[in-house]
Scaffold this motif. Structure first.
Motif, short mmCIF file in Angstrom:
data_model
loop_
_atom_site.label_atom_id
_atom_site.label_comp_id
_atom_site.label_asym_id
_atom_site.label_seq_id
_atom_site.Cartn_x
_atom_site.Cartn_y
_atom_site.Cartn_z
N PHE A 104 -3.64 6.41 4.08
CA PHE A 104 -3.76 7.65 4.85
C PHE A 104 -3.12 7.48 6.24
O PHE A 104 -3.60 8.06 7.22
N ALA A 105 -2.05 6.72 6.32
CA ALA A 105 -1.43 6.42 7.61
C ALA A 105 -0.78 7.65 8.24
O ALA A 105 -0.51 7.66 9.44
N VAL A 154 0.85 -1.19 0.00
CA VAL A 154 0.00 0.00 0.00
C VAL A 154 0.89 1.24 0.00
O VAL A 154 1.72 1.43 0.89
N LEU A 155 0.72 2.07 -1.02
CA LEU A 155 1.46 3.32 -1.12
C LEU A 155 0.78 4.40 -0.29
O LEU A 155 -0.45 4.46 -0.24
N LEU A 156 1.54 5.25 0.35
CA LEU A 156 0.96 6.43 0.97
C LEU A 156 0.40 7.33 -0.13
O LEU A 156 0.99 7.45 -1.21
N ASN A 157 -0.73 7.96 0.14
CA ASN A 157 -1.40 8.71 -0.91
C ASN A 157 -0.59 9.91 -1.40
O ASN A 157 -0.76 10.34 -2.54
N ASP A 158 0.27 10.45 -0.56
CA ASP A 158 1.08 11.60 -0.98
C ASP A 158 2.46 11.20 -1.48
O ASP A 158 3.30 12.07 -1.74
N ASP A 159 2.70 9.90 -1.64
CA ASP A 159 4.00 9.42 -2.14
C ASP A 159 4.00 9.49 -3.67
O ASP A 159 3.53 8.57 -4.34
N ALA A 194 -0.63 12.46 4.24
CA ALA A 194 -1.19 11.66 3.15
C ALA A 194 -2.70 11.90 3.04
O ALA A 194 -3.24 12.02 1.93
N ARG A 195 -3.39 11.98 4.17
CA ARG A 195 -4.83 12.23 4.15
C ARG A 195 -5.12 13.65 3.63
O ARG A 195 -6.03 13.85 2.82
N ALA A 196 -4.34 14.62 4.09
CA ALA A 196 -4.53 16.00 3.65
C ALA A 196 -4.30 16.14 2.14
O ALA A 196 -4.99 16.91 1.47
N TYR A 197 -3.34 15.40 1.62
CA TYR A 197 -3.06 15.39 0.18
C TYR A 197 -4.29 14.93 -0.59
O TYR A 197 -4.69 15.55 -1.59
#
Length: 215
Positions: A113-114, A30-35, A118-121
């Protein structure tokens, strides 16, 4: 093989399905959403899913991954005919379902969204696309009634619980990810055939539903 995904992403669910259906082992990452750096290094842009094959080469695009894995052993599973009515139903529901789903995805405990960043992105990108989440959440009751009505129409199209048209096809790969996403929405009413199909497909593909974290 490794499959790089976001857990919330329906395109990633499409790619995951074929591994479960064929019992092909794969390591999920699982990739971080802001990666942005990791996928860009692999394929030149930020997107998921991405399959890292046994030869270490990368394959993006969900349906390309599905077809690659399905044909790898020379015994494809997705041999059934598609039904135009399923495609029409999906196009209709996808025209409004994101307004129900995206604000809830942003609140849910997905691994992508860990970190707060990442969640804010995700929130920043998606609110720029569809507008303020609070406004969409305020309209949830009407949209939940609408999707419940549309699920009753889908109920009449389901032939068998283990394959929407009676034999596994690309319609199953396209339909189940949306039904799985909808389990994140509390209050949606599922007719019996839709519920049985959704639950059976979750077992066949070894992909969890989201009912336990429904909002």
């Amino acid at each position: 093989m490794k499959l790089y995904i976001y857990d919330h992403c329906p395109y990633c669910v499409k790619a995951r399905m074929i591994f479960g259906l064929k019992n092909v082992p794969v390591e999920l990452v699982v990739l971080l959403n802001d990666d942005e750096a990791t996928p860009t290094k692999m394929i030149g842009k930020k997107m998921a899913p991405i399959l890292q094959k046994d030869d270490s080469r990368y394959l993006p695009e969900s349906m390309d991954i599905v077809h690659y894995i399905d044909k790898l052993d020379g015994k494809p599973l997705l041999t059934g005919q598609t039904n135009a009515a399923i495609g029409e139903w999906l196009r209709h529901v996808q025209s409004y379902s994101q307004h129900l789903l995206i604000p809830r995805i942003a609140k849910a405990p997905f691994d992508e969204f860990a970190t707060p960043e990442a969640r804010a992105y995700f929130v920043k990108k998606k609110e720029a696309l569809i507008g303020p989440f609070a406004e969409h959440l305020a309209h949830s009751p009407g949209l939940i009634k609408k999707i419940s009505d549309d699920l009753r129409k889908l109920d009449k199209l389901i032939v068998q619980p283990n394959a929407v048209n009676g034999e596994l096809s690309e319609d199953d790969i396209n339909l189940f990810p949306l039904l799985r996403s909808l389990t994140l929405v509390a209050g949606v009413e599922y007719p019996s055939r839709v519920r049985d199909y959704r639950d059976n497909m979750a077992k066949q593909t070894q992909i969890n539903l989201l009912s336990s974290v429904a909002i």
